[in-house]
Design a protein around this motif. Structure first.
Motif, PDB file in Angstrom:
ATOM      1  N   ARG A  39      34.981  35.176  40.347  1.00  0.00           N
ATOM      2  CA  ARG A  39      36.351  35.352  39.871  1.00  0.00           C
ATOM      3  C   ARG A  39      36.406  35.244  38.357  1.00  0.00           C
ATOM      4  O   ARG A  39      35.621  34.538  37.732  1.00  0.00           O
ATOM      5  N   PHE A  40      37.378  35.941  37.763  1.00  0.00           N
ATOM      6  CA  PHE A  40      37.493  36.032  36.308  1.00  0.00           C
ATOM      7  C   PHE A  40      37.472  34.646  35.658  1.00  0.00           C
ATOM      8  O   PHE A  40      36.694  34.394  34.728  1.00  0.00           O
ATOM      9  N   ARG A  70      33.608  45.747  40.864  1.00  0.00           N
ATOM     10  CA  ARG A  70      34.906  45.071  40.884  1.00  0.00           C
ATOM     11  C   ARG A  70      35.560  45.386  42.221  1.00  0.00           C
ATOM     12  O   ARG A  70      35.671  46.538  42.615  1.00  0.00           O
ATOM     13  N   THR A  71      35.993  44.338  42.925  1.00  0.00           N
ATOM     14  CA  THR A  71      36.639  44.501  44.226  1.00  0.00           C
ATOM     15  C   THR A  71      38.030  43.896  44.165  1.00  0.00           C
ATOM     16  O   THR A  71      38.193  42.754  43.723  1.00  0.00           O
ATOM     17  N   VAL A  72      39.032  44.671  44.608  1.00  0.00           N
ATOM     18  CA  VAL A  72      40.418  44.201  44.646  1.00  0.00           C
ATOM     19  C   VAL A  72      40.804  43.997  46.104  1.00  0.00           C
ATOM     20  O   VAL A  72      40.775  44.927  46.900  1.00  0.00           O
ATOM     21  N   ASN A  73      41.153  42.758  46.441  1.00  0.00           N
ATOM     22  CA  ASN A  73      41.630  42.421  47.776  1.00  0.00           C
ATOM     23  C   ASN A  73      43.157  42.399  47.707  1.00  0.00           C
ATOM     24  O   ASN A  73      43.734  41.573  47.010  1.00  0.00           O
ATOM     25  N   ILE A  78      46.910  38.743  45.296  1.00  0.00           N
ATOM     26  CA  ILE A  78      45.840  39.702  45.049  1.00  0.00           C
ATOM     27  C   ILE A  78      44.635  38.960  44.480  1.00  0.00           C
ATOM     28  O   ILE A  78      44.773  38.133  43.588  1.00  0.00           O
ATOM     29  N   LEU A  79      43.478  39.234  45.025  1.00  0.00           N
ATOM     30  CA  LEU A  79      42.243  38.581  44.589  1.00  0.00           C
ATOM     31  C   LEU A  79      41.280  39.642  44.075  1.00  0.00           C
ATOM     32  O   LEU A  79      40.960  40.597  44.779  1.00  0.00           O
TER      33      LEU A  79
END
Length: 118
Positions: A39-40, A70-73, A78-79
């Protein structure tokens, strides 16, 4: 006749490697990701001195160059997670060699400084 070999391909390959290294943040980011930070904020906390702006810029550039994924859940909240690609992991042996060289270099410099004081 004495000819000089054409080293232009080697020079381009070296330039490509130096571009990958690309300054002071790219290797620490790769190292952080390879050590499990996804995570960032976790990546930022693991790298002393990096700003939010710089980390964001580097992550975008590294994604464009196929070094990270990069994966957006879309769940709530939003993760967004980051992970090194298998391609970027191929650089691991070089990173370890650089760490080893840096340690040896520090010892040489430290020994030189101690010798000056004696």
């Amino acid at each position: 006749m004495n000819t000089i070999p054409d080293r232009s391909e080697e020079f381009r390959a070296l330039q490509d490697t130096l571009y990958f290294i690309g300054g002071k943040w790219r290797l620490p980011i790769i190292s952080s990701l390879c050590n499990g930070n996804k995570r960032f904020k976790d990546i930022q906390r693991s790298i002393p001195g990096i700003t939010t702006r710089m980390l964001s810029k580097e992550l975008k550039d590294m994604e464009l160059n196929k070094l990270i994924k990069r994966t957006v859940n879309d769940d709530s909240p939003i993760l967004i997670t980051y992970e090194p690609t298998s391609y970027s992991r191929t650089f691991g042996k070089i990173i370890q060699a650089m760490i080893d060289w840096g340690r040896e270099h520090r010892e040489v410099i430290t020994e030189r400084e101690i010798a000056k004081k004696v």
